[in-house]
Design an enzyme around this catalytic site. Structure first.
Site, PDB file in Angstrom:
ATOM      1  N   GLU A 112      50.480  41.259  49.170  1.00  0.00           N
ATOM      2  CA  GLU A 112      51.087  42.024  48.066  1.00  0.00           C
ATOM      3  C   GLU A 112      51.436  43.454  48.488  1.00  0.00           C
ATOM      4  OE1 GLU A 112      48.664  41.600  44.562  1.00  0.00           O
ATOM      5  OE2 GLU A 112      49.594  39.684  44.106  1.00  0.00           O
ATOM      6  N   GLU A 120      49.435  32.218  44.628  1.00  0.00           N
ATOM      7  CA  GLU A 120      48.255  32.526  43.806  1.00  0.00           C
ATOM      8  C   GLU A 120      48.584  32.298  42.343  1.00  0.00           C
ATOM      9  OE1 GLU A 120      46.673  36.471  44.078  1.00  0.00           O
ATOM     10  OE2 GLU A 120      46.870  36.552  46.254  1.00  0.00           O
TER      11      GLU A 120
HETATM   12  C1  GLA Z   1      46.442  39.619  43.595  1.00  0.00           C
HETATM   13  C2  GLA Z   1      45.834  39.673  44.975  1.00  0.00           C
HETATM   14  C3  GLA Z   1      44.530  38.969  45.072  1.00  0.00           C
HETATM   15  C4  GLA Z   1      43.677  39.212  43.852  1.00  0.00           C
HETATM   16  C5  GLA Z   1      44.449  38.792  42.640  1.00  0.00           C
HETATM   17  C6  GLA Z   1      43.684  38.939  41.349  1.00  0.00           C
HETATM   18  O1  GLA Z   1      47.366  38.630  43.412  1.00  0.00           O
HETATM   19  O2  GLA Z   1      46.694  39.216  45.966  1.00  0.00           O
HETATM   20  O3  GLA Z   1      43.884  39.411  46.239  1.00  0.00           O
HETATM   21  O4  GLA Z   1      43.360  40.567  43.777  1.00  0.00           O
HETATM   22  O5  GLA Z   1      45.576  39.617  42.521  1.00  0.00           O
HETATM   23  O6  GLA Z   1      44.443  38.498  40.264  1.00  0.00           O
END
Ligand code: GLA
Ligand code: ZN
Length: 687
Positions: free
Chosen positions: A154, A304
């Site tokens: 991210e 995710e």
């Molecule tokens: C992001 C991050 C993860 C985690 C999630 C929690 O997507 O990439 O490492 O922190 O948020 O929702």
């Protein structure tokens, strides 16, 4: 049914999760692969944020954790997405080289800690990242379990340090050639801000003030610097792992990175989807379409989502039974070749211990979430190989979204109440509700598959005036938006553009030929002025005579272009106020195509009725008849079409299928005429 499978990608839909064995003792780690099999996982993301475990002190690598994980996961039949650990750098590195820690928007050095706290420019940071990435790739780059490189995590923009500023000046000098040109583009005579030396050129720090041109270039540069870091990381892993694809997980409409730039650097786009429970499913669909549209040539990955609740949203609401499954198939319906979660197991401490996970703190495999995940995994294992032979069907309608435009609109356009993303969403939803497939497209994409292109609030038009790389003709073909739109419309495309389109060039300098600048001839209009009023201070869009299938009038609010038709036909005028009778909806013939100008923010009913008609005009039919709460999407492959039906409602729905008969891959039943889906039910109908 023409798209060949992308050779980069294995032949199934992955089911997996972020896995952090570095946080756990051996007793727990040893049991994980067995539990993962019980959860029907086929993949894990490994090593995200594991830098301090892998390199506990400068230059000393400890492979114990990763060696063990690779061999156990491989033995368990799981594929591995191996992350480079650059998103969170270790304390020893910050202590040894404080300049690896980013500066905030005032230019002050941040304190070390957390993640996304690095400077992407720092040569030391790049060297350290390069060393660990290279070491990882040398050790695991050809491992049979390795299926994907997950670069960083991210990525966000945001270092305002002197190293970044120095690099920015180099970037600016390349872009403009001279300080005189920079002064012209940034309009610096305003408020006496003319630069007389490159050293005076500073970013728009939070405690200073600058022009929008300056602000735009800083944002462009920050995305560029992140991409330079990504490219560096990709080069390091690729050197020892040439055939494993790369990705970097994105965050949907995250405002501050130009994801179009990022998509050009990685092999596959992936993203992390966290819709609020009870939120609007069309917003999730829109975001999937946005992510897919960044790189239409390749499949994309849902890297995710939470299996239950998040810990960081306003409320930690649990996903009720069935919602996870519906949302997972929604992503797959939009072309995702994976269903993955954050996270495998809830940590015991620190920030994310109450974030949803497949395994709760109890670690039990008979808990509700584990059972749901496992059941979904079993379904994916069954239908995955077949579904993975297909990709999101090519849409005939696209909506344009552009990050540079978003930045310019926010900073440069009049009024604070703009709602760019909300507006894109409303246009999208009007089509989504009718089961018309819609892509979100880039301003430099190939639009030849589209018949209808919706261009909301494209305030900034890219003309390619300051290209950094490439031959002039190639750049014009790729970047010159007005020229490309004209070519596409001449060939028969219909473009619907809204108020606030065509106001400035890429430096936020207003067009002096009147608005919408170089798009004027395409739409046959001149926008003389635009009135902006508070929401609720409404007017009426009056169609006289009404278009087929439309009402006589619709409410409109907020933005009111005062349009002069110069060749365009007037379809609607304002009904009230001092500009009653002035055109607000026009249509212009341009080549074999059409340019429709929507000068006001008309309501949802207008958008639905209007797009129904324009789709019919363009020969674009809904996938199936619309049913409130039910989403239809299609994937196609060389051999078959798969119709995905997702009931987002919490009561059952019946969908008339017309001539779409076939077999529901999930239930195994053959269907014809109609299908009834339970609350949050899903069907995948193969014909
Ligand atoms: C992001 C991050 C993860 C985690 C999630 C929690 O997507 O990439 O490492 O922190 O948020 O929702
Ligand atoms: Zn920096």
């Amino acid at each position: 049914m023409t798209q060949p499978r992308n050779p980069l990608w294995p032949e199934t839909i992955w089911h997996g999760a972020d896995y952090n064995p570095e946080q756990w003792p051996e007793t727990i780690r040893a049991a994980d692969p067995e539990l993962m099999r019980a959860a029907n996982l086929s993949a894990v993301s490994l090593g995200i944020f594991a830098w301090s475990t892998i390199e506990p002190e400068p230059g000393r690598f400890d492979w114990t954790m990763l060696d063990e994980a690779f061999s156990r996961l491989h033995r368990g039949g799981l594929r591995i997405a191996l992350a480079t650990p650059s998103a969170a750098h270790p304390r020893w590195l910050s202590a040894l080289h404080p300049e690896t820690v980013a500066c905030d928007a005032n230019g002050a050095r941040r304190r070390p800690g957390g993640r996304q706290a690095f400077c992407p420019t720092s040569p030391v940071f790049r060297a350290r990242v390069g060393a660990i990435d290279t070491a990882l790739a040398e050790r695991y780059g050809r491992h049979p379990a390795l299926a994907l490189w997950h670069i960083g995590n991210e990525s966000m923009s945001g270092c305002w340090c002197d190293l970044c500023v120095a690099q920015w000046r180099v970037w600016l000098e390349r872009r403009y050639g001279s300080l005189a040109e920079l002064n012209r583009q940034w309009w610096t005579a305003f408020w006496s801000q003319t630069f007389s030396s490159w050293d005076e050129v500073i970013p728009p720090y939070a405690n200073s003030d600058g022009s929008t041109g300056q602000w735009l270039d800083w944002r462009r540069f920050q995305s560029h610097q992140l991409c330079e870091l990504l490219k560096h990381e990709i080069a390091c892993v690729r050197a020892h792992s040439p055939s494993v694809p790369t990705t970097s997980n994105l965050m949907g409409f995250y405002p501050w990175v130009d994801y179009a730039q990022v998509a050009d650097v990685v092999d596959l786009v992936s993203w992390d989807s966290y819709p609020a429970v009870g939120g609007d499913p069309s917003l999730t669909s829109l975001t999937h379409a946005l992510m897919r549209g960044l790189k239409p040539s390749a499949p994309w990955l849902l890297l995710e989502q939470t299996p239950s609740a998040t810990n960081w949203q306003e409320h930690a609401t649990l996903k009720p039974p069935g919602l996870l499954r519906a949302e997972s198939f929604q992503a797959v319906a939009h072309g995702s070749d994976s269903v993955m979660y954050f996270q495998w197991r809830r940590g015991r401490g620190a920030n994310e211990k109450f974030h949803g996970a497949i395994l709760e703190h109890s670690g039990r495999d008979d808990a509700r979430v584990f059972r749901e995940v496992s059941a979904l995994g079993a379904e994916l294992a069954r239908v995955g190989p077949r579904v993975a032979q297909t990709q999101a069907a090519p849409a005939r309608v696209a909506i344009l979204h552009d990050w540079e435009n978003r930045w310019a609109l926010e900073k440069g356009a009049p009024a604070r109440d703009k709602r760019y993303i909300e507006t894109i969403h409303r246009h999208y939803r009007a089509l989504w509700r009718q089961n018309i497939a819609v892509d979100v497209t880039r301003s430099d994409a190939d639009w030849s598959q589209y018949r209808l292109l919706v261009v909301p609030m494209l305030y900034l038009l890219k003309t390619g005036a300051f290209p950094l790389d490439g031959a002039p003709e190639e750049l014009a073909a790729r970047i010159d938006f007005p020229a490309r739109l004209a070519t596409w419309m001449r060939a028969g495309g219909t473009c619907v553009a809204s108020y606030l389109t065509g106001i400035v060039d890429e430096s936020d300098l207003a067009f002096t030929v009147g608005y919408p600048g170089p798009l004027g001839p395409l739409f046959g209009v001149r926008v003389e002025e635009t009135d902006n009023r508070r929401a609720g201070d409404a007017n009426r869009l009056v169609l006289d005579p009404p278009l087929a299938g439309m009402r006589n009038e619709y409410p409109c609010e907020r933005w009111f272009d005062l349009v002069r038709a110069e060749g365009a036909d007037v379809l609607a005028t304002y009904g009230d106020g001092w500009y009653a009778g002035t055109p607000c909806l026009t249509s212009n013939h341009f080549g074999a195509g059409r340019g429709i100008w929507l000068g006001t923010d008309a309501d949802d009913a207008f958008l639905e009725d209007f797009y129904r008609g324009r789709c019919a005009d363009a020969g674009i039919a809904p996938l199936v008849a619309a049913v409130d709460g039910v989403e239809a999407q299609e994937r196609v492959g060389a051999a078959e079409r798969l119709l995905f039906l997702i009931n987002h409602a919490d009561t059952s729905r019946t969908i008339m299928l017309g001539d779409r008969v076939g077999t529901d891959l999930l239930s195994g039943r053959s269907v014809s005429e109609a299908i009834t889906l339970a609350a949050r039910g899903v069907a995948i109908i193969a014909d």
